[in-house]
Scaffold this active site. Structure first.
Site, mmCIF file in Angstrom:
data_model
loop_
_atom_site.group_PDB
_atom_site.id
_atom_site.type_symbol
_atom_site.label_atom_id
_atom_site.label_comp_id
_atom_site.label_asym_id
_atom_site.label_seq_id
_atom_site.Cartn_x
_atom_site.Cartn_y
_atom_site.Cartn_z
ATOM 1 N N LYS A 41 0.667 -0.775 0.583
ATOM 2 C CA LYS A 41 0.142 0.064 0.059
ATOM 3 C C LYS A 41 0.916 1.265 -0.144
ATOM 4 O O LYS A 41 0.252 2.585 -0.054
ATOM 5 C CB LYS A 41 -0.642 0.102 0.914
ATOM 6 C CG LYS A 41 -1.947 -1.209 1.322
ATOM 7 C CD LYS A 41 -3.231 -0.861 1.929
ATOM 8 C CE LYS A 41 -4.231 -1.669 1.185
ATOM 9 N NZ LYS A 41 -5.695 -1.826 2.261
ATOM 10 N N LYS A 94 -5.082 -9.542 -6.562
ATOM 11 C CA LYS A 94 -6.232 -10.036 -5.838
ATOM 12 C C LYS A 94 -7.159 -9.109 -6.041
ATOM 13 O O LYS A 94 -6.786 -8.094 -6.535
ATOM 14 C CB LYS A 94 -6.040 -10.196 -4.274
ATOM 15 C CG LYS A 94 -5.985 -8.400 -3.684
ATOM 16 C CD LYS A 94 -5.877 -8.603 -1.979
ATOM 17 C CE LYS A 94 -5.907 -6.623 -1.802
ATOM 18 N NZ LYS A 94 -7.162 -6.734 -0.342
ATOM 19 N N LYS A 141 -10.747 -2.645 -3.911
ATOM 20 C CA LYS A 141 -11.434 -2.303 -4.230
ATOM 21 C C LYS A 141 -10.856 -0.648 -5.100
ATOM 22 O O LYS A 141 -11.343 0.474 -5.491
ATOM 23 C CB LYS A 141 -11.953 -1.487 -3.346
ATOM 24 C CG LYS A 141 -11.588 -1.068 -1.457
ATOM 25 C CD LYS A 141 -12.556 -0.679 -1.162
ATOM 26 C CE LYS A 141 -12.896 -2.005 0.391
ATOM 27 N NZ LYS A 141 -11.356 -1.603 1.094
HETATM 28 N N1 AQP Z 1 -9.994 -9.825 -3.106
HETATM 29 C C1 AQP Z 1 -10.328 -11.039 -2.243
HETATM 30 N N2 AQP Z 1 -10.003 -12.007 -2.257
HETATM 31 C C2 AQP Z 1 -10.406 -12.462 -0.785
HETATM 32 N N3 AQP Z 1 -10.841 -11.456 0.052
HETATM 33 C C3 AQP Z 1 -10.778 -10.171 0.524
HETATM 34 N N4 AQP Z 1 -10.819 -9.268 1.268
HETATM 35 C C4 AQP Z 1 -10.386 -8.372 0.976
HETATM 36 N N5 AQP Z 1 -9.849 -8.790 -0.311
HETATM 37 C C5 AQP Z 1 -10.223 -9.771 -0.680
HETATM 38 C C6 AQP Z 1 -11.004 -9.302 2.441
HETATM 39 O O1 AQP Z 1 -11.595 -8.549 3.036
HETATM 40 C C7 AQP Z 1 -12.125 -7.150 4.285
HETATM 41 C C8 AQP Z 1 -12.278 -6.779 3.838
HETATM 42 O O2 AQP Z 1 -10.830 -6.130 3.924
HETATM 43 P P1 AQP Z 1 -10.439 -4.239 4.148
HETATM 44 O O3 AQP Z 1 -11.905 -3.594 4.095
HETATM 45 O O4 AQP Z 1 -9.650 -4.351 4.817
HETATM 46 O O5 AQP Z 1 -10.111 -4.009 2.756
HETATM 47 P P2 AQP Z 1 -8.350 -4.763 2.522
HETATM 48 O O6 AQP Z 1 -7.491 -6.049 2.100
HETATM 49 O O7 AQP Z 1 -7.237 -3.531 2.145
HETATM 50 O O8 AQP Z 1 -8.891 -5.559 0.656
HETATM 51 P P3 AQP Z 1 -9.585 -4.245 -0.512
HETATM 52 O O9 AQP Z 1 -11.349 -4.304 -0.013
HETATM 53 O O10 AQP Z 1 -9.626 -4.433 -1.415
HETATM 54 O O11 AQP Z 1 -8.875 -2.793 -0.361
HETATM 55 P P4 AQP Z 1 -7.884 -2.206 -0.995
HETATM 56 O O12 AQP Z 1 -7.833 -1.848 -2.249
HETATM 57 O O13 AQP Z 1 -8.061 -0.809 -0.362
HETATM 58 O O14 AQP Z 1 -6.903 -2.887 -1.074
HETATM 59 C C9 AQP Z 1 -10.943 -8.936 4.863
HETATM 60 O O15 AQP Z 1 -10.894 -10.218 5.166
HETATM 61 C C10 AQP Z 1 -10.377 -9.239 3.402
HETATM 62 O O16 AQP Z 1 -9.015 -9.920 3.850
#
Ligand code: AQP
Length: 349
Positions: free
Chosen positions: A131, A213, A216
């Site tokens: 990140k 992965k 968002k």
């Molecule tokens: N691609 C994924 N497959 C399975 N699980 C996923 N999670 C995130 N991406 C995947 C799971 O969603 C939960 C919430 O995640 P978060 O709000 O902490 O967001 P994040 O992990 O930062 O991932 P995002 O949503 O894709 O955001 P960005 O783009 O900012 O990285 C967690 O349990 C996570 O494991």
């Protein structure tokens, strides 16, 4: 997908109530529109978990401050996310749902835990590397401290299990290390939680690149399916999703794109992958993708319907969050009184 378990230190004997139900805690950031990966990797498991566990779910708004976000966007995202969680099936009668910053103990415990966290441990976190994009001179220090805040979120409630996607596994392992170090230094205080990562869906990959992965914050909106995408958008995105060479619909290490699409199909339809492979044998990618789109549309449609109702009346979510914060505060205050006493801080006795 097989998740390699790192050897975990078993929890030391904590004076636990053997009668108590397993406790689940998990959080999600209000940092933008949720995607199918968030739903299949996390939220869906939360909904199942609440059937039997003492479940606490948190909209982690303090975490969302680790990357740039405007106050207005954050305010809107918090309510939207609460509505999505309720629409997905989180039941406030069976789970505690609240917003992290409504319980001040989260921020306090984070600071206290930084004193038992090593700088080197945080530097090894791959999410920080991802990140910060190599710009660690310029990113907020909050992004670096993020795993400590997350550790506090979990151990504040003596959670046994943390249902997450695979990307969070390293953070949960760090949580255990931090809790164990605290216990060794100050006496048995915290339960050592374990990650609850399901074999399928723990890592849903991007539609345009099965090596990354689904995320968002991806630059290409075609790489993820947002839970709020309408049916035609979902159909278009799946039609354009990359596939592997050869035309057979099967999972395998030589077929990363199809493995991902089959996992999405299997989870949305509640059907084993082998059965889906057998049905599409010799029929090619076109037929499979067309049906996959309808399966995904069918899975998100009921969530979207409930979401429309909830969004029309924000007082429902606000009421749930207010009650949830009250319940979480009670538990957090009890735990923090023990923590403060063990650490020897405070002057009023
Ligand atoms: N691609 C994924 N497959 C399975 N699980 C996923 N999670 C995130 N991406 C995947 C799971 O969603 C939960 C919430 O995640 P978060 O709000 O902490 O967001 P994040 O992990 O930062 O991932 P995002 O949503 O894709 O955001 P960005 O783009 O900012 O990285 C967690 O349990 C996570 O494991």
């Amino acid at each position: 997908m097989v998740v390699q378990e790192r050897e975990l230190v078993e929890p030391q004997a904590l004076p636990t109530d053997t009668e108590r139900r397993q406790r689940t805690f998990s959080g999600i950031q209000p940092s933008g529109s949720l995607h199918l990966g968030n739903y299949l990797g996390a939220i869906r498991n939360w909904v199942n978990q609440q059937e039997h566990d003492d479940s606490i779910f948190c909209v982690v708004d303090l975490h969302a401050l680790s990357l740039p976000i405007t106050p207005q966007a954050l305010r809107e995202n918090i309510l939207d996310l609460a509505n999505v969680l309720l629409a997905s099936g989180i039941d406030p009668e069976r789970s505690v749902l609240f917003v992290q910053s409504d319980v001040r103990e989260h921020a306090e415990l984070c600071w206290l835990l930084t004193s038992v966290t090593q700088f080197g441990e945080l530097r090894r976190m791959t999410q920080f590397k991802d990140k910060s994009g190599g710009q660690d001179e310029a990113v907020a220090a909050a992004l670096f401290i993020y795993p400590v805040l997350q550790a506090g979120d979990i151990i504040l409630y003596d959670a046994d299990k943390v249902p997450v996607g695979e990307d969070q596994k390293q953070h949960i392992e760090l949580t255990r290390d931090i809790a164990a170090r605290f216990n060794a230094r100050y006496g048995e205080t915290f339960v050592l939680p374990r990650p609850d990562i399901k074999p399928t869906g723990a890592r849903i990959m991007a539609l345009d690149d099965p090596a990354r992965k689904m995320s968002k914050s991806a630059a290409n909106p075609g790489s993820f399916i947002a839970l709020t995408d309408d049916a035609d958008t979902i159909r278009r995105k799946i039609k354009r999703a990359v596939t592997d060479s050869g035309g057979d619909v099967r999972a395998g290490t030589d077929k990363p794109a199809l493995t991902n699409l089959l996992a999405i199909y299997a989870l949305c339809a509640g059907e084993p992958i082998e059965q889906i492979e057998a049905r599409y044998a010799g029929r090619g990618y076109g037929a499979f993708k067309a049906d996959l789109a309808e399966v995904v549309v069918g899975a998100v449609e009921p969530i979207q319907r409930r979401l429309a109702e909830l969004s029309a009346d924000p007082s429902v979510a606000r009421g749930v969050l207010a009650r949830g914060a009250e319940l979480a505060r009670e538990r957090a205050a009890t735990k923090m009184a023990v923590v403060r006493e063990r650490m020897g801080i405070g002057g009023a006795g």
